[in-house]
Structures are given as structure tokens and as C-alpha cells.
Design a protein around this motif. Structure first.
Motif, PDB file in Angstrom:
ATOM      1  N   PRO A 189      31.320  41.047  -4.633  1.00  0.00           N
ATOM      2  CA  PRO A 189      32.021  42.144  -3.946  1.00  0.00           C
ATOM      3  C   PRO A 189      31.705  43.519  -4.526  1.00  0.00           C
ATOM      4  N   ASN A 190      31.374  43.581  -5.825  1.00  0.00           N
ATOM      5  CA  ASN A 190      31.147  44.869  -6.481  1.00  0.00           C
ATOM      6  C   ASN A 190      29.684  45.161  -6.777  1.00  0.00           C
ATOM      7  N   VAL A 191      28.823  44.135  -6.710  1.00  0.00           N
ATOM      8  CA  VAL A 191      27.410  44.329  -7.020  1.00  0.00           C
ATOM      9  C   VAL A 191      26.588  43.783  -5.859  1.00  0.00           C
ATOM     10  N   ALA A 192      26.018  44.659  -5.070  1.00  0.00           N
ATOM     11  CA  ALA A 192      25.237  44.231  -3.917  1.00  0.00           C
ATOM     12  C   ALA A 192      23.930  43.600  -4.359  1.00  0.00           C
ATOM     13  N   SER A 193      23.331  42.838  -3.473  1.00  0.00           N
ATOM     14  CA  SER A 193      22.063  42.170  -3.769  1.00  0.00           C
ATOM     15  C   SER A 193      21.019  43.168  -4.245  1.00  0.00           C
ATOM     16  N   GLY A 194      20.390  42.862  -5.370  1.00  0.00           N
ATOM     17  CA  GLY A 194      19.326  43.708  -5.905  1.00  0.00           C
ATOM     18  C   GLY A 194      19.798  44.899  -6.709  1.00  0.00           C
ATOM     19  N   LYS A 195      21.117  45.105  -6.814  1.00  0.00           N
ATOM     20  CA  LYS A 195      21.625  46.260  -7.529  1.00  0.00           C
ATOM     21  C   LYS A 195      21.928  45.933  -8.987  1.00  0.00           C
ATOM     22  N   ASP A 196      21.871  46.947  -9.841  1.00  0.00           N
ATOM     23  CA  ASP A 196      22.104  46.802 -11.276  1.00  0.00           C
ATOM     24  C   ASP A 196      23.601  46.694 -11.536  1.00  0.00           C
ATOM     25  N   CYS A 197      24.019  45.609 -12.204  1.00  0.00           N
ATOM     26  CA  CYS A 197      25.455  45.409 -12.433  1.00  0.00           C
ATOM     27  C   CYS A 197      26.017  46.420 -13.420  1.00  0.00           C
ATOM     28  N   ARG A 198      25.170  47.071 -14.218  1.00  0.00           N
ATOM     29  CA  ARG A 198      25.661  48.104 -15.138  1.00  0.00           C
ATOM     30  C   ARG A 198      26.131  49.335 -14.368  1.00  0.00           C
ATOM     31  N   VAL A 199      25.423  49.661 -13.296  1.00  0.00           N
ATOM     32  CA  VAL A 199      25.801  50.819 -12.489  1.00  0.00           C
ATOM     33  C   VAL A 199      27.169  50.620 -11.852  1.00  0.00           C
ATOM     34  N   ALA A 200      27.442  49.355 -11.461  1.00  0.00           N
ATOM     35  CA  ALA A 200      28.732  49.048 -10.841  1.00  0.00           C
ATOM     36  C   ALA A 200      29.860  48.931 -11.868  1.00  0.00           C
ATOM     37  N   GLY A 201      29.530  48.983 -13.152  1.00  0.00           N
ATOM     38  CA  GLY A 201      30.544  48.871 -14.193  1.00  0.00           C
ATOM     39  C   GLY A 201      30.990  47.455 -14.487  1.00  0.00           C
ATOM     40  N   VAL A 202      30.271  46.468 -13.918  1.00  0.00           N
ATOM     41  CA  VAL A 202      30.615  45.058 -14.144  1.00  0.00           C
ATOM     42  C   VAL A 202      30.018  44.570 -15.457  1.00  0.00           C
ATOM     43  N   CYS A 203      28.830  45.026 -15.789  1.00  0.00           N
ATOM     44  CA  CYS A 203      28.140  44.589 -17.023  1.00  0.00           C
ATOM     45  C   CYS A 203      28.241  45.676 -18.100  1.00  0.00           C
TER      46      CYS A 203
END
Length: 276
Positions: free
Chosen positions: A262-276
Motif C-alpha cells: 500500500p505504501n511502496v508501489a512496484s519498482g519504487k524505493d522503500c526508503r523514499v516511502a519511509g518504510v525502510c
């Protein structure tokens, strides 16, 4: 029907009982006066288990906040994890807990017996991303130092048996597989590999609140398996241009690299989303 997508209701809830007693108790009194005669067939605990199994549910949190576990345990046969993962489902929480237990257990045994090792593959990736085990990874891989691999057969397998777990040699003779018991096929793979690492220069990485050894510059080990973009929400060894045309989702089979769709779209960096 108990096999429907809903939990059964009660109209004759006994008075003076604890919350959810009438849904989960194994005592006949939980059924109330009307149904006491059918206690052997209708015990709430039995009905709850049928409901959970038929709907592939492993944990149930009631309105009082208590969570009840209906999955496998260290003494039972595990869930059919390959069926879950190959469907694109996350590993059941009970199975993930079994793997966590085994990882912590073998780490303590290795420290006591002087067996040197490092964490690799999916568990290392999960450590880098959020300090835990990936929800879509069905095993844990450890790389045993070449000079210590013989100790698995000479010493470790006897200790594991003494502790009530099960260790078997893989047919390739380059791995041992640690299981909670002989019928439980959740695996900690103890591997002999070609990559060189210096036991005097290991890093310590977090997994589920505990520190584990990893090879120096562990990100290089990850990039060899998952590519330089291993922080992205993507399948390993799949070109990024292909993912643009055919996005990968957590439900994509073999998607071990998935984190939080839900917070990290396919191919996107999870650090940018604040998840990682």
C-alpha cells in the motif's frame, strides 16, 4: 456455516463469563444451558478452529484485545509454506515465528560450539530494509565458514537432536537443513558456499531485535543476489524496463523482495516511502 467468511454468533451468551469465553472456551459451560447436551460436538474452541482453518486464518484478535494463535507450533507439522508463497501469499505468522525461533536457537548453539557463520540472502535483505525477516521469504539462509562446515556433522547434529530439533544433510552434501522437528519443513539452511569472507571482519546486522554476523560490505553480497536496486520493491533479476510494462506486486509468486504494497508501489524505493 462455520466454513463461511464470518464467525458464528451467539444469542444465549452465559452471564458472568470472561470476554470471548463463549467463542473460544473448551468448557461445556461456555455453551449456555440450551446447548450443554451437545458439548462434545459444539465446543466453542472446536468451532473456532474449524472456522480459522477453513478460512486460512492463523491469528484472531478479539474485541478485548487478546490475540489467539491457530497456526502451527514447534511441535507440529508446519503450514504448507510453498503453497502459500507460490500463490503470492505472505508466510503465516506462526511459520515466521518458528523460523525466528530456529534462527535465534542456532545462533546460540554456534556461539557455544565455535561455529562461524554469516546471514545471507533474504534474511540479510530484510535486515537492511527494516531490521526483520521478510514476509514473503519461506526460509533462512546462513553461510557457514569453510573451515567449520565439518562441525555440523561431527558436533552440531548431535546437539540439535539432544535439544529436540532436527538437522538433516541435503542431498547435495553442501547444505544442512535445520527444522523444528522431523515433520516440520520450515528450514534454516546451513550452506557451504564459494564466496570468501573473513571471520575477523564481519559486520553485525539487526534481525528481529537481535544482532547477527554478516560479511563485511554486506551490501555487495545483497547486490550480487538482488541487483544494485535491492531497496526497490521488485523481483530479483528482472530488468527494470520489464517491471515498467508489467508491474510486480506482493501477490506475484516468488516476490520475496516485497515490503509494504500500500505504501511502496512496484519498482519504487522503500526508503523514499519511509518504510525502510
Amino acid at each position: 456455516s462455520l466454513t463461511g467468511p464470518h464467525l458464528y454468533g451467539r444469542n444465549d451468551v452465559p452471564k458472568g463469563v470472561a470476554p470471548n469465553f463463549q467463542w473460544f472456551s473448551d468448557e461445556a459451560s461456555a455453551l449456555g444451558e440450551v446447548a450443554k447436551a451437545t458439548a462434545s460436538r459444539l465446543r466453542p474452541e472446536k468451532m473456532a478452529r474449524v472456522f480459522m482453518e477453513s478460512n486460512h486464518l492463523k491469528d484472531f484478535t478479539g474485541p478485548e484485545g487478546q490475540t489467539r494463535h491457530f497456526g502451527c507450533s514447534l511441535s507440529k507439522v508446519n503450514c504448507p509454506v510453498p503453497d502459500w508463497v507460490y500463490r503470492g501469499w505472505a508466510v503465516p505468522p506462526c511459520c515466521k515465528e518458528t523460523m525466528r525461533h530456529l534462527l535465534f536457537y542456532i545462533d546460540a548453539v554456534f556461539k557455544e560450539l565455535g561455529v562461524r557463520y554469516i546471514v545471507t540472502d533474504g534474511v540479510l535483505l530484510g535486515s537492511y530494509k527494516f531490521g526483520g525477516m521478510l514476509d514473503w521469504d519461506a526460509d533462512v539462509d546462513l553461510h557457514i565458514h569453510n573451515d567449520d562446515f565439518h562441525l555440523l556433522e561431527e558436533v552440531v547434529q548431535h546437539r540439535v537432536k539432544q535439544d529436540g530439533h532436527f538437522l538433516r544433510k541435503h542431498a547435495n552434501n553442501r547444505s544442512w537443513l535445520l527444522q523444528a522437528n522431523e515433520q516440520n519443513y520450515l528450514l534454516i539452511e546451513l550452506n557451504l558456499r564459494e564466496e570468501h569472507w573473513d571471520p575477523e571482519r564481519v559486520w553485525q546486522v539487526p534481525v528481529q531485535g537481535h544482532l547477527f554476523p554478516a560479511m563485511e560490505d554486506a551490501h555487495m553480497n545483497l547486490s550480487a543476489w538482488y541487483g544494485m536496486s535491492f531497496f526497490k520493491h521488485r523481483l530479483r533479476h528482472v530488468p527494470e524496463w520489464e517491471e515498467e510494462e508489467r508491474p510486480m506486486f506482493c501477490s506475484t509468486p516468488y516476490h520475496y523482495n516485497c515490503v509494504d504494497e500500500p505504501n511502496v508501489a512496484s519498482g519504487k524505493d522503500c526508503r523514499v516511502a519511509g518504510v525502510c
